[in-house]
Design an enzyme around this catalytic site. Structure first.
Site, PDB file in Angstrom:
ATOM      1  N   GLY A  10       0.839  -1.201   0.000  1.00  0.00           N
ATOM      2  CA  GLY A  10       0.000   0.000   0.000  1.00  0.00           C
ATOM      3  C   GLY A  10       0.870   1.245   0.000  1.00  0.00           C
ATOM      4  O   GLY A  10       2.102   1.167   0.018  1.00  0.00           O
ATOM      5  N   PHE A  11       0.208   2.357   0.006  1.00  0.00           N
ATOM      6  CA  PHE A  11       0.923   3.637  -0.041  1.00  0.00           C
ATOM      7  C   PHE A  11       1.852   3.799   1.169  1.00  0.00           C
ATOM      8  O   PHE A  11       3.077   3.928   1.019  1.00  0.00           O
ATOM      9  CB  PHE A  11      -0.137   4.742  -0.141  1.00  0.00           C
ATOM     10  N   ILE A  12       1.322   3.716   2.364  1.00  0.00           N
ATOM     11  CA  ILE A  12       2.179   3.921   3.552  1.00  0.00           C
ATOM     12  C   ILE A  12       3.075   2.698   3.778  1.00  0.00           C
ATOM     13  O   ILE A  12       4.270   2.834   4.054  1.00  0.00           O
ATOM     14  CB  ILE A  12       1.317   4.217   4.809  1.00  0.00           C
ATOM     15  N   ASP A  31       0.306  -8.751   1.207  1.00  0.00           N
ATOM     16  CA  ASP A  31      -0.660  -7.790   0.657  1.00  0.00           C
ATOM     17  C   ASP A  31      -1.463  -8.498  -0.420  1.00  0.00           C
ATOM     18  O   ASP A  31      -0.882  -9.179  -1.276  1.00  0.00           O
ATOM     19  CB  ASP A  31       0.098  -6.586   0.063  1.00  0.00           C
ATOM     20  N   GLY A  36      -3.589  -1.994  -2.430  1.00  0.00           N
ATOM     21  CA  GLY A  36      -2.166  -1.794  -2.718  1.00  0.00           C
ATOM     22  C   GLY A  36      -1.902  -2.064  -4.197  1.00  0.00           C
ATOM     23  O   GLY A  36      -2.811  -2.401  -4.945  1.00  0.00           O
ATOM     24  N   LEU A  76      -0.704  -2.936   8.896  1.00  0.00           N
ATOM     25  CA  LEU A  76      -1.292  -1.815   8.145  1.00  0.00           C
ATOM     26  C   LEU A  76      -2.452  -2.258   7.265  1.00  0.00           C
ATOM     27  O   LEU A  76      -3.180  -1.410   6.740  1.00  0.00           O
ATOM     28  CB  LEU A  76      -0.224  -1.150   7.254  1.00  0.00           C
ATOM     29  N   THR A  95     -12.715  -6.967   6.641  1.00  0.00           N
ATOM     30  CA  THR A  95     -11.248  -6.945   6.524  1.00  0.00           C
ATOM     31  C   THR A  95     -10.643  -6.342   7.777  1.00  0.00           C
ATOM     32  O   THR A  95      -9.674  -6.864   8.325  1.00  0.00           O
ATOM     33  CB  THR A  95     -10.815  -6.070   5.317  1.00  0.00           C
ATOM     34  N   TYR A 149     -16.273   2.461   9.222  1.00  0.00           N
ATOM     35  CA  TYR A 149     -14.805   2.428   9.205  1.00  0.00           C
ATOM     36  C   TYR A 149     -14.251   2.803  10.579  1.00  0.00           C
ATOM     37  O   TYR A 149     -13.440   2.077  11.162  1.00  0.00           O
ATOM     38  CB  TYR A 149     -14.296   3.374   8.116  1.00  0.00           C
ATOM     39  N   LYS A 153     -12.220   0.301  13.196  1.00  0.00           N
ATOM     40  CA  LYS A 153     -10.861   0.571  13.687  1.00  0.00           C
ATOM     41  C   LYS A 153     -10.857   0.767  15.204  1.00  0.00           C
ATOM     42  O   LYS A 153      -9.892   0.430  15.875  1.00  0.00           O
ATOM     43  CB  LYS A 153     -10.247   1.787  12.970  1.00  0.00           C
TER      44      LYS A 153
END
Ligand code: UDP
Length: 335
Positions: A10-12, A31, A36, A76, A95, A149, A153
Site C-alpha cells: 500500500g501507499f504507507i 498484501d 495496494g 497496516l 477486513t 470504518y 478501527k
C-alpha cells in the site's frame, strides 16, 4: 530485525518497507493488492532483504508462518478511503476486524510485538480540536455507512489493548491523520492526489461541500519515521498515539494552492456531498491532532511543509500522467 508489514504494497506500507530496508532490516510483506499495487514496490521487489507475499492476511496459514518468522509486525492491512467505505461496507468491516483478530491472535502465541495502525476517523465528528488520544469518540448512527470504518478501527484498538492487558502481547497503536505523498492514489477519494490530477489534466477541481472544512496533512516520510520510532519505544506498550501535523488548511485553500503550484487553468467547482458520496453523508469540519504525546515519547515533530508535500504529489501525478509509474528509481542495494 525481521519485520512483517501487512498491507506492505500500500501507499504507507511501501514507504515503511523502503525505510526499514534502508536501515538493514529484513522485510516481509503480505498484501492481497486489494488497495495496494505492485507498482508501489517495483523499486524494492528485487532487493535481497525484501520478500513479498501476494496474499490476504485472512489466509491464516500464510499469516501464521510470517508472524512466526518475524520479530515485529506492522499491521497496516485495512480497507481505507472514504469512497471505498461508502461503496463496500461489508468488505471494510470484515477486513478490518477479522484481519486484526488474526494478526493479534497469532502474535499472542509467541508474544510478538505488533504496531497497529488506526486512524483519526475514530474521533468521528468530535468538534473540539485538537484531538487527544484520551478524548471521547463521537460516532454517527449505524445507518450512515461512513461510520463503519471508524467503528471497525475502534474495535481493532480495543482488541490490541485487550491483548496487551490480558495476554501481555506487546502492542502499540497509532492513529494516523491525513497522510499524503508520492504513490498515494486518488482512486479511493483522497483529496490531494485527486486535486493534483485534476489540476494537471486541466479538469475542474472538485471541492466537496463549501470547502470550509479543514484538514492537517502529514508527509508520508514524517509519518513513517514516527511509526518506526514509536513501534520500538519501550514505554509505548498498550498506548495510543496520534501521528499527524497541526498545520491546518481548508479544502478550498488547498484547491487554490494546488492550482497555483501546478500552474493550472482548471476551474475550482463545488460539489454537494450527496453527489460526491451518498445521501446524508456527514463530513468532519476540522481534524487537528494533539501530537504532544508522541512528541514527548520519541521527539516527533513533522518536518515537511504543506507546499513541499503538495509539490511532491504534483510531481508524482505528473510522472504518472506522462507514462512514468511515478515511483522512484530502484533502491540502491547494499551488498
Ligand atoms: N474532498 C474534496 N474533493 C475531493 C476529495 C475529497 O473536497 O475530490 C474533501 C473531503 O470531502 C474531505 C477532505 O477533502 O472534507 C479530505 O478528504 P479525504 O478523503 O482525503 O480524507 P478524510 O475525509 O478522511 O479526511
Amino acid at each position: 530485525m525481521k519485520v512483517l508489514i501487512t498491507g506492505g504494497a500500500g501507499f504507507i506500507g511501501s514507504h515503511l518497507a523502503e525505510r526499514l530496508l534502508e536501515r538493514g532490516d529484513e522485510v516481509y510483506i503480505q498484501d492481497d493488492l486489494s488497495t495496494g499495487a505492485m507498482e508501489n514496490i517495483q523499486h524494492i521487489k528485487d532487493h535481497p532483504n525484501f520478500h513479498y507475499f501476494l496474499d490476504s492476511i485472512t489466509n491464516y496459514q500464510r499469516t501464521a508462518e510470517l508472524v512466526d518468522l518475524c520479530d515485529i509486525i506492522y499491521h497496516l492491512a485495512a480497507s481505507v478511503g472514504v469512497r471505498l467505505i461508502v461503496e463496500s461496507p461489508v468488505k471494510t468491516i470484515e477486513t478490518n476486524i477479522r484481519g486484526t483478530e488474526i494478526v493479534l491472535s497469532l502474535a499472542a502465541k509467541k508474544r510478538k510485538r505488533v504496531l497497529l495502525t488506526s486512524t483519526s476517523e475514530v474521533y468521528g465528528k468530535r468538534d473540539q480540536v485538537p484531538f487527544r488520544e484520551d478524548d471521547d469518540l463521537v460516532l454517527g448512527p449505524t445507518s450512515k455507512g461512513r461510520w463503519s470504518y471508524a467503528c471497525s478501527k475502534a474495535i481493532d484498538e480495543f482488541l490490541a489493548i485487550a491483548y496487551w492487558k490480558e495476554k501481555r502481547v506487546p502492542t502499540v497503536i497509532v492513529r494516523l491523520f491525513n497522510t499524503v505523498g508520492p504513490r498515494q492514489t486518488g482512486r479511493y477519494g483522497m483529496v490531494i492526489p485527486n486535486f493534483a490530477r485534476q489540476a494537471l489534466e486541466g479538469h475542474d477541481i472538485t471541492v466537496y461541500g463549501d470547502g470550509s472544512q479543514s484538514r492537517c496533512f502529514t508527509h508520508v516520510s514524517d509519518a513513517v519515521g514516527a511509526i518506526i520510532a514509536i513501534a520500538e519505544h519501550p514505554e509505548a506498550l498498550g498506548e495510543v498515539y496520534n501521528i499527524g501535523s497541526n498545520t491546518e488548511v481548508t479544502i478550498l485553500e488547498l484547491a487554490e494552492r494546488i492550482k497555483h503550484l501546478a500552474n493550472s487553468n482548471s476551474r475550482i467547482v463545488f460539489m454537494p456531498y450527496e453527489e460526491a458520496y451518498e445521501e446524508g453523508f456527514e463530513d468532519m469540519m476540522r481534524r487537528v491532532p494533539d501530537i504532544s504525546k508522541i512528541n514527548r515519547a520519541v521527539g516527533y515533530a513533522p518536518e515537511i511543509s504543506l507546499d513541499e508535500i503538495l509539490m511532491s504529489v504534483i510531481k508524482d501525478q505528473r510522472a504518472r500522467l506522462t507514462g512514468g509509474s511515478g515511483v522512484p528509481a530502484p533502491l540502491a542495494f547494499k551488498a
